[in-house]
Design an enzyme around this catalytic site. Structure first.
Site, PDB file in Angstrom:
ATOM      1  N   LYS A   1       0.787  -1.004  -0.251  1.00 25.95           N
ATOM      2  CA  LYS A   1       0.073  -0.157  -0.256  1.00 25.95           C
ATOM      3  C   LYS A   1       1.137   1.626  -0.205  1.00 25.95           C
ATOM      4  CE  LYS A   1      -0.421   0.351   5.187  1.00 25.95           C
ATOM      5  NZ  LYS A   1      -1.014  -1.027   5.975  1.00 25.95           N
TER       6      LYS A   1
ATOM      7  N   TYR B   1      14.207  31.860   6.675  1.00 26.71           N
ATOM      8  CA  TYR B   1      13.265  32.445   7.168  1.00 26.71           C
ATOM      9  C   TYR B   1      13.287  32.323   8.819  1.00 26.71           C
ATOM     10  CZ  TYR B   1      10.836  31.840   2.876  1.00 26.71           C
ATOM     11  OH  TYR B   1      10.957  31.811   1.748  1.00 26.71           O
TER      12      TYR B   1
END
Ligand SMILES: *Cc1c(COP(=O)(O)O)cnc(C)c1O
Length: 373
Positions: free
Chosen positions: A35, A266
């Site tokens: 999956k 930042y």
């Protein structure tokens, strides 16, 4: 690749991990869980290799994933764990897991319409609290067995904490599945395959193996037993026999000399404390390199561990390379893997990001450009 992350997938390591699982599972059928794009490793290539290795079943979460495998030419039996689409189940010759009567009824109608018999597995909830028949499981299964066109070949459940050192709840789940098997047997319902064992149980709870095992993370070289804060580790390195299948790298696209006292990225959360060599890696949180790694991860450059400097940006991440000799623009940055004598694995990244290796592999692996070796 001029940008982002490249995942190198060792299919050889995958085969070796499967061989180790086979030793532990002692001849039982292996249902290989692929999956989420095979936990970020690429479901088609991984499934192709597992098929070549003779794995008995593949398992996907959803029908669409199974369809992708069929369209790529995978012929192995595929179990769809959640929410099977009745039309596609027949069109693509898939095995649905039924966890409620409504789905059973839809599949039965479709079987009648097509004049076909469908092999199904039934899911029971023994303690996971997610999907599956629960309070009247025996009666519900007897009902489903009477639906025309459905042939119950398997009954499964799922552990919620087989990775803990305290096995008491897992043992209750095993006992609950055993007594269900007993009750169904008395009613003349004898599915061929009972299965509950995920990777943690395969390693930790041999009595959980029943007739088939359902490994996911183990195939890819990891175990939840070593995966961080809330999980109690079993003593010793149990899983050293597994080999990580995925390594991840990015490219160093710029090098800059910055004076002491210069803020980086930042929010100015990193300020150089000395004259520094700062590198810019062409990967950021858009590539799955989590913002949790801001000032909080190491990567490998020229065989040395170096820290992330400042906040991770969308496409770029800065690294403090002041202590690395001979570094050059264009160099590889290893995020997960080995370089020289140093190595970083997905468990280390998971600890730093306060998560589990599963999430590291899926979030970094899925968007990555993949190379199979
Ligand atoms: C994901 C999953 C597995 C595999 O679990 P691992 O911990 O990766 O081994 C097995 N069964 C079900 C139902 C799953 O959803």
């Amino acid at each position: 690749m001029d940008r982002g992350i490249t995942a190198e997938i060792s299919l050889e390591a995958l085969s070796q991990n499967l061989a180790e699982i086979r030793k532990l599972a002692g001849g039982r059928a292996v249902i290989a869980v692929v999956k989420a794009d095979a936990y970020g490793h690429g479901a088609v290539e991984v499934s192709r290799r597992l098929e070549r290795e003779g794995v008995e079943f593949l398992a996907t979460a959803f029908t669409s994933e199974a369809r992708e495998l069929r369209e790529a030419g995978i012929n192995s039996p595929i179990i769809v764990l959640f929410d099977p689409d009745p039309g596609d189940i027949f069109s693509y010759d898939l095995i649905p897991v039924i966890s409620d009567n409504k789905t059973a009824s839809h599949l039965s109608s479709e079987a009648l319409r097509r004049g076909r018999e469908l092999i199904v597995h039934i899911k029971v909830d023994t303690g996971m609290g997610r999907m599956g028949l629960k309070d009247n499981a025996v009666e519900d299964i007897i009902d489903i067995a009477r639906f025309p066109g459905l042939l119950i070949d398997g009954v499964m459940s799922h552990f919620s904490e087989a990775d803990l050192a305290d096995h008491s709840f897992a043992v209750r789940q095993i006992e609950s599945l055993r007594s269900l098997r007993q009750a169904l047997k008395q009613k003349g319902i004898r599915p061929r395959l009972y299965h509950i064992a995920n990777s943690a149980a395969i390693i930790n709870l041999p009595e959980a193996c029943f007739d088939a095992v359902r490994p996911g993370i183990m195939l890819y070289g990891y175990s939840s037993l070593q995966s961080g804060a809330e999980v109690v580790s079993v003593a010793g390195n149990h899983v050293s026999f597994l080999r990580p299948v995925m390594s991840l790298k990015a490219r160093l696209i710029r090098l800059r000399r910055l004076c002491s006292g210069t803020p980086v990225s930042y929010g100015r959360t990193f300020v150089t404390k000395r004259d520094s060599l700062i590198g810019v890696m062409a990967a950021g949180y858009a590539d799955g390199f989590s913002r949790c790694f801001s000032n909080n991860a190491e990567v490998l450059v020229r065989g040395r561990r170096v820290p992330v400097a400042g906040r991770v940006c969308m496409d770029l991440t800065m690294l403090d390379l002041t202590d690395v000799e001979d570094v050059a623009e264009g160099d590889d940055v290893v995020i997960v893997g080995r370089q020289g004598s140093e190595s970083i694995d997905a468990c280390e990244c998971a600890l730093r990001a306060d998560t589990i290796p599963y999430e590291i592999l899926t979030s970094l692996g899925r968007p990555a450009h993949k190379v199979y070796i």
